[in-house]
Write a protein that holds these residues in place. Structure first.
Motif, PDB file in Angstrom:
ATOM      1  N   ALA A  77       0.829  -1.206   0.000  1.00  0.00           N
ATOM      2  CA  ALA A  77       0.000   0.000   0.000  1.00  0.00           C
ATOM      3  C   ALA A  77       0.862   1.254   0.000  1.00  0.00           C
ATOM      4  N   HIS A  78       1.945   1.232   0.781  1.00  0.00           N
ATOM      5  CA  HIS A  78       2.843   2.389   0.852  1.00  0.00           C
ATOM      6  C   HIS A  78       3.583   2.611  -0.466  1.00  0.00           C
ATOM      7  N   MET A  79       3.801   1.544  -1.209  1.00  0.00           N
ATOM      8  CA  MET A  79       4.548   1.653  -2.462  1.00  0.00           C
ATOM      9  C   MET A  79       3.654   1.938  -3.669  1.00  0.00           C
ATOM     10  N   SER A  80       2.378   2.080  -3.444  1.00  0.00           N
ATOM     11  CA  SER A  80       1.455   2.295  -4.552  1.00  0.00           C
ATOM     12  C   SER A  80       1.798   3.532  -5.366  1.00  0.00           C
ATOM     13  N   HIS A  81       2.324   4.558  -4.723  1.00  0.00           N
ATOM     14  CA  HIS A  81       2.643   5.786  -5.463  1.00  0.00           C
ATOM     15  C   HIS A  81       3.800   5.580  -6.438  1.00  0.00           C
ATOM     16  N   HIS A  82       4.658   4.578  -6.171  1.00  0.00           N
ATOM     17  CA  HIS A  82       5.753   4.286  -7.106  1.00  0.00           C
ATOM     18  C   HIS A  82       5.200   3.856  -8.463  1.00  0.00           C
TER      19      HIS A  82
END
Length: 207
Positions: free
Chosen positions: A154-159
């Protein structure tokens, strides 16, 4: 008149279409499909995490080998292995050691192959949203001790969105064949790892 989809007019759409069949094959693998079912056996869930660990063990090594080709405009890749290892450790006494890794292909173009690998690994964050929602709804108990991986995704979704923007704005500098090579190799490796379940292997081999 329908415009033919090509790398020149829409690189991302072209890559998505080229990898669609492999993506669907992976999504339909029994272990991944089980994560979306209302009833999920704890052993099946643990096997799925172990398969994810084995698949990432090779592909993340490929990325490390291509680190010198990583575009500076992209945020650095954040490995999934530590979160997967933490979840597996919480669920089982047996913790994976160094997984049996698959040798990296001979890349045609380092930068473009790097982007192709990340296309698959970062794209997985989008599917993880739906899997997490289903687990929270139907099997919240499995997340009580094993939510690190899903939180990390979820935290890496912006990547994922940064990567797509890079493909859009820098496509003239990207070699489509090598981009597809990186994505295909990654999808194929995940498919190979998850196919072990279909052949009766409870989990991938670990040293």
């Amino acid at each position: 008149m329908i415009t033919k989809l090509t790398p020149k007019n829409d690189l991302h759409a072209w890559l998505r279409e080229q990898t669609r069949a492999r993506h669907q094959t992976l999504d339909r693998s029994p272990l991944l499909h089980a994560l979306l079912q209302p009833v999920l056996d704890p052993d099946t869930y643990l096997r799925c995490l172990r398969h994810l660990y084995a698949a990432h063990a090779s592909t993340e090594v490929w990325l490390t080998g291509l680190a010198g080709h990583a575009p500076t405009a992209l945020p650095a890749y954040q490995p999934r292995l530590p979160a997967l290892r933490e979840d597996i450790e919480q669920l089982a006494r047996h913790v994976p050691g160094a997984a049996c890794e698959t040798a990296a292909p001979s890349w045609h173009d380092g930068v473009s192959a790097y982007l192709g690998i990340r296309y698959v690994l970062e794209g997985a964050t989008q599917g993880a949203r739906f899997i997490t929602a289903r687990l929270q709804k139907y099997c919240p108990q499995v997340l009580e001790k094993s939510q690190s991986y899903w939180d990390h995704q979820a935290h890496m979704s912006h990547h994922w969105h940064v990567l797509l923007e890079y493909l859009r704005t820098e496509q003239r500098h990207i070699e489509p064949g090598a981009l597809l090579q990186g994505a295909d190799a990654t999808f194929n490796h995940f498919i190979q790892v998850f196919s072990t379940h279909a052949h009766g292997t409870d989990r991938p081999r670990f040293h």
